[in-house]
Design an enzyme around this catalytic site. Structure first.
Site, PDB file in Angstrom:
ATOM      1  N   LYS A   2       2.533  25.151  -2.583  1.00  7.69           N
ATOM      2  CA  LYS A   2       1.227  24.601  -2.174  1.00  7.69           C
ATOM      3  C   LYS A   2       1.246  23.070  -2.230  1.00  7.69           C
ATOM      4  O   LYS A   2       0.523  22.439  -3.019  1.00  7.69           O
ATOM      5  CB  LYS A   2       0.119  25.181  -3.055  1.00  7.69           C
ATOM      6  N   GLU A  35       6.487  40.255  -6.028  1.00 14.26           N
ATOM      7  CA  GLU A  35       5.140  40.001  -6.536  1.00 14.26           C
ATOM      8  C   GLU A  35       4.367  41.320  -6.574  1.00 14.26           C
ATOM      9  O   GLU A  35       4.406  42.088  -5.614  1.00 14.26           O
ATOM     10  CB  GLU A  35       4.441  39.012  -5.589  1.00 14.26           C
ATOM     11  N   LYS A  94       6.007  39.446  -1.112  1.00  9.86           N
ATOM     12  CA  LYS A  94       4.615  39.238  -1.494  1.00  9.86           C
ATOM     13  C   LYS A  94       3.699  40.265  -0.836  1.00  9.86           C
ATOM     14  O   LYS A  94       4.157  41.160  -0.115  1.00  9.86           O
ATOM     15  CB  LYS A  94       4.176  37.821  -1.119  1.00  9.86           C
ATOM     16  N   ARG A 126       0.830  -1.217   0.000  1.00 11.11           N
ATOM     17  CA  ARG A 126       0.000   0.000   0.000  1.00 11.11           C
ATOM     18  C   ARG A 126       0.863   1.266   0.000  1.00 11.11           C
ATOM     19  O   ARG A 126       0.569   2.242  -0.689  1.00 11.11           O
ATOM     20  CB  ARG A 126      -0.949  -0.030   1.223  1.00 11.11           C
ATOM     21  N   ASP A 139       0.576  38.794 -10.005  1.00  9.73           N
ATOM     22  CA  ASP A 139      -0.365  37.955  -9.267  1.00  9.73           C
ATOM     23  C   ASP A 139      -1.801  38.279  -9.653  1.00  9.73           C
ATOM     24  O   ASP A 139      -2.260  39.403  -9.473  1.00  9.73           O
ATOM     25  CB  ASP A 139      -0.172  38.181  -7.760  1.00  9.73           C
TER      26      ASP A 139
END
Lengths: 294, 294, 294, 294, 294, 294
Positions: B136, B200, B168, B99, B221
């Site tokens: 992510k 960004e 960011k 598995r 963005d």
């Protein structure tokens, strides 16, 4: 429904911080240069679905000294724009933890949302079939993925190889057809009384063979709908004087699950719930600078 | 293409075995009762796509004394029924590891397949845009998910917060509009010469503001297609005497990516590659019992 | 009977080496000064009983490059003077590992011997009652102590709090007598289908109360022999159309266990098996110096 | 007597929580369904003896947010019914930690009680012999078992192979009779000045051989009472101008220890103290439900 | 002289690989692009001194499948250009491990070289004073730094706070001058017989005060040369009928150590040996490409 | 200047406590016998230089419940006698942590002091050359040593093998002179856009060969001063239309660094900063006994 499995926070912290460390082996080379002040931030939903993971990301953020106010309970339905968490803490800490928090919620909420939608379809069909997960989880993340299934209203199924006796195709191949009868005859004696015993069958003839051995659960693997109906009948006869549970598995997806809404099935289990998840989207944005020293 | 990042097997083993241990805290309560004999098993594809993860599951199985012959290289296209690995070892060991092996391959191959399909669409469009991942990823599994992007032909992007300076939205909010000029002016001096600097921006006006500060990379963005075209123009002017790379990100999916095939963009990055993966299906079945003592 | 739970050696090695490290944080300050030559040593029994732990100490010694030939299987009866292992390796390695090996075998064999003696008394009485352990194990050593119970022929009972639902006195106190009916009514729905449900009762009146809720197992805690007989009767009536298992626990020792040999009891569980063990004695002596370089 | 070895709580917590985690790999499947309210519970003695381990279980419970008031100091004599700890916290946390707390106290108090009883018999005999432990401890639990010996008034002896130079039978076998003189002559020079040197002898002739080499301690292994008397005489002669300590070991039990109460012996060491312990029994029962939210 | 403290390789590997992992959290981004072929490389000395650490880097390299032939023993004097190790393995592995290997050897050989030079100066002066280290080691690296002192011919001194009783200034300050007599009177009774007891004194008056309490070792801390002579006299008087060792410490460097070459001192301990080390320089260069597949 | 890389305290604690545990595997055998009372202690400088490590030792001490008031910021110049930390806590805890705290500060402050002195010499020379570290750090301690370089005003350079592409002598040897052109031509395509690319050259002819491939940084390894001047000229020509940074390395020490103060060099990197550090000396003395219970 409280369902965090009672694992103490201090044990969870350890695990959660490992995820954070994965994201910063030598620190945050961007955040080290920005001003460190108290700020308020909001975690918001960007899609509708079932939220899952909030208690865990709260624990994670609190280990960093961030205050977190939870506005919504795990397992609730959320809509785009909903504020889920009010967050206050040092800007540098919130920036450090942001991505890990989001990654956590995105995946778990995706799993819970998918599970819930199937659970509700079962209910709408007036049936009491459980929607169950499998062991087809992301390596290293099973605890949380199984938890998300529970938050979605599903059954986590066995957690691991230590958790229930489940005889599958590879076991039977190894035992051999000849040895199977003997194996099954002795199984109850050999297995701890504390464990349930489930047997997976590939076809009706196997089912008939194993029925006399009185397993707690039988799993029909990749059966046609027609054969499932026949299997239900066979088991119902036996169940007049005992109670074997019937699980159906193999290739079930949200698209075809309706076909499996059959009286007599107790459990439908889907690898899909964890191995092919569409994440739910969230944002974590700093909203206000309090201008006090971090 | 050999691309396992040269991490020594003995280090990988440790990580891979943690995944196996997750599946058996107190052993395998089913497998302990079956005969332990040498068997031959096959790992087969059940869907077409790009296979990824074979070297890792080979390492994992070999730590258990299982012999593994690899018939296909990571990153290859596979079709249903293809035999990918020939496996020989003790039945109980193969059942124990089955598995974990499948979970590993399912997810990584899903990522590689999705990435490759986008990379080929770029190439078919006659462009040289890189398809890049993001941070992510599933908590605890980033190394392998980034590797799968590379196997699919994509660019892994920065690995973590220690890996590149990337300013960011939350950073800029914390710095404040007033402080931004000063911050950017001093940034090159403060950052190690060994790091690239990316900024960004949320809109064209921000873009104009930061252009003079000469970042190595600019990320647009959530820009509209129209604004992307304007941004490309602005940057091209500047790039006559330097070379800023242009990354576009935010809401790009396999469905809409065609709109972003724009000359002048260097990188398209998609969270989708890792956060919303459809797994590829495989099977690992025992094929033959050699009847020698395990 | 092979019963090592199929945990791969490489995972066991890690755990076993932690025990060795406990004994040498900064190395062996005595052994570093002696000659390092190949030697032959014997592990011998000094008492009669059931040996347990040999496969584990073999794995541990082999990680140090020591060759180990096992002459006796785990779970066998041994007598003083029996040679159990023939050992060949570097003198310094054997001296390093000696105490850890002996500590391991002493305790596990003590547990297995005590368990076996009770299992045989049950068999001699012509009964099919299982002798089961409890969770009263030494912190950090449960896996091996439960294994020793199995080697002795006993049932390990549930491994831990994740392993079976078991409602005990403190749970009932928390639920409150008033809430108990509701709690029990809903329990089957809330618990995963993969888990058995056991309820512990303190007296006959509690037993009557919980009988209708159909647990998989009932535990009589600290019941008098007289009340046990009454309980057996009550359960037998119910069991005509279902099958609840009956466990008896609380204060059972080798001295008084004979009183509990009662038809109708399925399981007798004893903390005594692990919390009050008399070790079995072994010796590990170097027998011959081979005078080849270590 | 404060004797926790000054190991900071935060280091102990880590170790103690590992024991708790052993009991709940995937959480508490029973406790997750009960109401979570503040409760008061008592830890009580069920047997008389010496209590040991209270500071550790207090630390463990406090990591879970449970308040613990200690009514009795470690090392005190306790009687059945004595309340040792007053505990207040969430019901689910107390239920989670209950078994680990009890397992801890049971074993350590068993060791401390046995040790104390021997220490007092020495004192009653008007002697100043130390009762010492050995390295015959449960793998992974040595720190706490040695601590329990100290709480019982005993001497922990060396902790591990890094802690003192102790030449034993297997060393001498490896060195060979011929090499022994040279080995002993050079030993003091080779060993760090910070370490004591002890030599174990099997008979009087060996004792005579090693006496000139001036070890800090001599251990008589499995000597007859008669030979011990002769050894005492031999050492006393030498000790007129130096001070070698005399340790006696091998087969000493509570039953026969009286025979070893011989003037001139400094230390009696017994594996029995840790390898064949009868646990002391305790209970941890919830006493009152405060009905405030957990 | 074999002096690796007998710690089994498999335990050392774990520690050594942690050092390697520190250097490659996400793999080797350069080496992944070069051809992977079998190569021969040499580890050479670039300075003269005492080499130390070769057995450890051999173990580390072997875990990566690299063959290592050792041409020189740890503790030997080496000269620039000397080939110390012949290395054969995959180019990518050798490049991965190169820096960790060099960092290891550089520091340990620096320590061994400095220690040896002082040891030889003592010998040249016709004295038998031991040159000892302290606990002033690099956090996390003590085991190896103490080992390097031993390879240089020095005495490692106590390893840690668990290793010897050493009463220092802060202890005495805490006990208070008034309590000191009582404290010292009871110390021997309270300390395990297996431990040596050392007391540090700051001046002659303290020395006189503690002399009657018969410590195993006395340390003169920051004494003037004149006072050392007086102390030697005081101790010699006492030592006619016992044997207290004399250690001198505090501000001793290679520059001033000659002043401390005083008959009657047993140990000179220097933090300098580990806290202010000049590394020895080595190179590890690939010498030949074997052009066989890696 | 706040420069702790934003690693959350709770992650740092874990690492820092490992260093403490190294010093007390079985507790503090001396400190366990002294009175445990609240005391005030001071950490003082004993030499002048740049202090580094205070925030870390504060975190470490606070995990033990010790209060720490920082009087001086990391990176400040200190003089003998300066009080850097005011410490209040239990005597036994302060004694336990004392050595680890000092070891930490000694080494880091030594590195910071050396770095700062070179940084200031560059500034005094009116140049803008960066003083950079290397990967020549103590195994296991790199994070802190790189941090100390930053505190000294230096550039940490790449952290590890995952951090920047740096082609060195062994890579080029493996690629072969013939393959080099092809390798360099394809390199930009193969390397992630997020990474800088640096190439090390051994001589001017190599420099000319690689110049057209447009690396981000070029390192001159062991160049003569004369050749450095020639290299600067060559690179300046190319840099009219791009910007390659120039790093010079190899054998630079505080003694000869003045020779490398050459316009056109951007970075001077020295292994010396971390591999041959002279520690700075500090003391941590208990100053006052508060006589309240610990």
């Amino acid at each position: 429904m409280v369902c965090m499995k009672n694992i103490p926070n201090i044990i969870l912290e350890k695990k959660l911080l490992e995820y954070l460390e994965e994201d910063m082996p030598f620190g945050d080379v961007t955040g080290q240069f920005i001003p460190n002040t108290q700020v308020i931030a909001f975690l918001k939903a960007k899609e509708s679905g079932i939220v899952c993971g909030l208690p865990y990301v709260k624990i994670l953020m609190e280990t960093l000294g961030i205050s977190v106010k939870t506005l919504v309970e795990d397992g609730s339905r959320i809509e785009p724009g909903d504020i889920l968490l009010e967050i206050q803490g040092n800007s540098v800490d919130i920036i450090v933890v942001e991505r890990t928090v989001l990654n956590f919620l995105m995946r778990l909420s995706g799993i819970a949302s998918q599970t819930r939608s199937l659970v509700e379809r079962v209910k709408d069909a007036g049936l009491r079939i459980r929607i169950a997960g499998t062991r087809k989880t992301t390596p290293g993340f099973r605890f949380f993925e199984k938890y998300a299934i529970e938050m979605g209203g599903g059954d986590p199924h066995r957690w691991d190889l230590s958790d229930m006796v489940l005889i599958k195709e590879n076991h039977i191949k190894t035992i051999g057809e000849d040895g199977l009868n003997d194996f099954l005859k002795n199984l109850h004696k050999r297995v701890s009384f504390s464990k349930k015993i489930e047997i997976e069958v590939e076809n009706l003839s196997q089912l008939k063979k194993i029925l006399p051995y009185n397993p707690d659960i039988i799993m029909l693997d990749d059966f046609s709908i027609e054969d499932i109906h026949k299997a239900v009948e066979l088991i119902e006869k036996v169940n007049l004087k005992q109670k074997i549970l019937l699980e159906v598995s193999g290739g079930i997806t949200p698209e075809n699950i309706q076909n499996y809404f059959i009286e007599g099935i107790n459990i439908l289990s889907l690898g899909f719930l964890t191995h092919s998840v569409k994440s739910l989207d969230f944002s974590l944005k700093i909203n206000e600078i309090l201008n006090t020293k971090g």
